[in-house]
Design a protein around this motif. Structure first.
Motif, PDB file in Angstrom:
ATOM      1  N   GLY A 121       0.824  -1.210   0.000  1.00  0.00           N
ATOM      2  CA  GLY A 121       0.000   0.000   0.000  1.00  0.00           C
ATOM      3  C   GLY A 121       0.856   1.257   0.000  1.00  0.00           C
ATOM      4  O   GLY A 121       0.537   2.248  -0.675  1.00  0.00           O
ATOM      5  N   LYS A 122       1.940   1.233   0.750  1.00  0.00           N
ATOM      6  CA  LYS A 122       2.849   2.391   0.777  1.00  0.00           C
ATOM      7  C   LYS A 122       3.481   2.616  -0.597  1.00  0.00           C
ATOM      8  O   LYS A 122       3.634   3.763  -1.038  1.00  0.00           O
ATOM      9  CB  LYS A 122       3.948   2.174   1.831  1.00  0.00           C
ATOM     10  N   LYS A 123       3.851   1.527  -1.278  1.00  0.00           N
ATOM     11  CA  LYS A 123       4.455   1.657  -2.609  1.00  0.00           C
ATOM     12  C   LYS A 123       3.461   2.243  -3.598  1.00  0.00           C
ATOM     13  O   LYS A 123       3.815   3.105  -4.411  1.00  0.00           O
ATOM     14  CB  LYS A 123       4.959   0.295  -3.103  1.00  0.00           C
ATOM     15  N   LYS A 124       2.216   1.792  -3.532  1.00  0.00           N
ATOM     16  CA  LYS A 124       1.176   2.319  -4.428  1.00  0.00           C
ATOM     17  C   LYS A 124       0.975   3.803  -4.189  1.00  0.00           C
ATOM     18  O   LYS A 124       0.876   4.596  -5.122  1.00  0.00           O
ATOM     19  CB  LYS A 124      -0.146   1.581  -4.212  1.00  0.00           C
ATOM     20  N   ARG A 125       0.880   4.159  -2.939  1.00  0.00           N
ATOM     21  CA  ARG A 125       0.657   5.578  -2.586  1.00  0.00           C
ATOM     22  C   ARG A 125       1.848   6.418  -3.039  1.00  0.00           C
ATOM     23  O   ARG A 125       1.681   7.533  -3.530  1.00  0.00           O
ATOM     24  CB  ARG A 125       0.463   5.696  -1.071  1.00  0.00           C
ATOM     25  N   GLY A 126       3.061   5.900  -2.878  1.00  0.00           N
ATOM     26  CA  GLY A 126       4.258   6.611  -3.319  1.00  0.00           C
ATOM     27  C   GLY A 126       4.268   6.802  -4.822  1.00  0.00           C
ATOM     28  O   GLY A 126       4.669   7.853  -5.328  1.00  0.00           O
ATOM     29  N   ALA A 127       3.814   5.771  -5.578  1.00  0.00           N
ATOM     30  CA  ALA A 127       3.758   5.882  -7.042  1.00  0.00           C
ATOM     31  C   ALA A 127       2.760   6.944  -7.463  1.00  0.00           C
ATOM     32  O   ALA A 127       3.010   7.717  -8.406  1.00  0.00           O
ATOM     33  CB  ALA A 127       3.399   4.534  -7.649  1.00  0.00           C
ATOM     34  N   ILE A 128       1.620   7.015  -6.789  1.00  0.00           N
ATOM     35  CA  ILE A 128       0.607   8.039  -7.091  1.00  0.00           C
ATOM     36  C   ILE A 128       1.199   9.426  -6.869  1.00  0.00           C
ATOM     37  O   ILE A 128       1.055  10.322  -7.700  1.00  0.00           O
ATOM     38  CB  ILE A 128      -0.652   7.832  -6.215  1.00  0.00           C
ATOM     39  N   LYS A 129       1.887   9.599  -5.737  1.00  0.00           N
ATOM     40  CA  LYS A 129       2.470  10.912  -5.423  1.00  0.00           C
ATOM     41  C   LYS A 129       3.608  11.253  -6.381  1.00  0.00           C
ATOM     42  O   LYS A 129       3.780  12.419  -6.743  1.00  0.00           O
ATOM     43  CB  LYS A 129       2.966  10.936  -3.971  1.00  0.00           C
ATOM     44  N   ALA A 130       4.377  10.250  -6.793  1.00  0.00           N
ATOM     45  CA  ALA A 130       5.488  10.506  -7.721  1.00  0.00           C
ATOM     46  C   ALA A 130       4.938  10.971  -9.075  1.00  0.00           C
ATOM     47  O   ALA A 130       5.578  11.765  -9.776  1.00  0.00           O
ATOM     48  CB  ALA A 130       6.322   9.249  -7.892  1.00  0.00           C
ATOM     49  N   GLY A 131       3.756  10.496  -9.443  1.00  0.00           N
ATOM     50  CA  GLY A 131       3.138  10.896 -10.693  1.00  0.00           C
ATOM     51  C   GLY A 131       2.625  12.323 -10.700  1.00  0.00           C
ATOM     52  O   GLY A 131       2.234  12.850 -11.732  1.00  0.00           O
ATOM     53  N   ARG A 132       2.594  12.957  -9.559  1.00  0.00           N
ATOM     54  CA  ARG A 132       2.087  14.326  -9.456  1.00  0.00           C
ATOM     55  C   ARG A 132       3.172  15.370  -9.716  1.00  0.00           C
ATOM     56  O   ARG A 132       2.902  16.563  -9.628  1.00  0.00           O
ATOM     57  CB  ARG A 132       1.530  14.573  -8.045  1.00  0.00           C
ATOM     58  N   GLY A 133       4.375  14.944  -9.955  1.00  0.00           N
ATOM     59  CA  GLY A 133       5.474  15.893 -10.111  1.00  0.00           C
ATOM     60  C   GLY A 133       5.345  16.759 -11.347  1.00  0.00           C
ATOM     61  O   GLY A 133       4.444  16.604 -12.180  1.00  0.00           O
TER      62      GLY A 133
END
Length: 138
Positions: A121-133
């Motif tokens: 779940g942490k990895k998924k959330r991190g990927a979502i946030k990384a896509g916001r750059g």
């Protein structure tokens, strides 16, 4: 372990009461009669164990002076007697609460499946946030 009722009994014997002019309900009566009860208790005279003293200090907050006195002002009622009883009850409640040991927190133990699910779940959330750059067209 300290007996809370015995402590409250000792404290009530040591408490100093005075009456001061109160604000609040009572109309012109509050301007003429000192109805608010001010209770002072020297905490060091109680000879508390260190852990109870520290809990009491935390619970009392700004009601405890640098000299180790708890100062409570009761002014909710229109009569001295009611305010005295209210102040004594509040002080007794404060002392009883300080005597209660906080419940020990049991360490939670996560199994392997729960741990991997949490990390996923942490990895998924991190990927979502990384896509916001910021988007770059390079």
């Amino acid at each position: 372990m300290i007996d809370a009722d015995a402590l409250v009994g000792r404290a009530m014997a040591l408490v100093e009461e005075s009456f001061i002019a109160a604000a609040g309900p009572g109309g012109q009566n509050v301007n003429k009669v000192a109805t608010a009860a001010q209770l002072r208790l020297d905490v060091f005279a109680l000879r508390l164990p260190p852990e109870v003293f520290h809990r009491l200090k935390d619970l009392a907050g700004s009601k405890m002076t640098a000299k180790g006195e708890i100062v409570l002002t009761a002014r909710s009622y229109r009569t001295q007697e009611q305010n005295r009883e209210d102040g004594r009850k509040r002080l007794a409640d404060l002392l009883r609460e300080a005597c209660n040991l906080p419940a020990r927190r049991a360490k939670s133990r996560l199994n392997r499946v729960g741990k991997t699910a949490r990390l996923e779940g942490k990895k998924k959330r991190g990927a979502i946030k990384a896509g916001r750059g910021k988007v770059s067209f390079d």
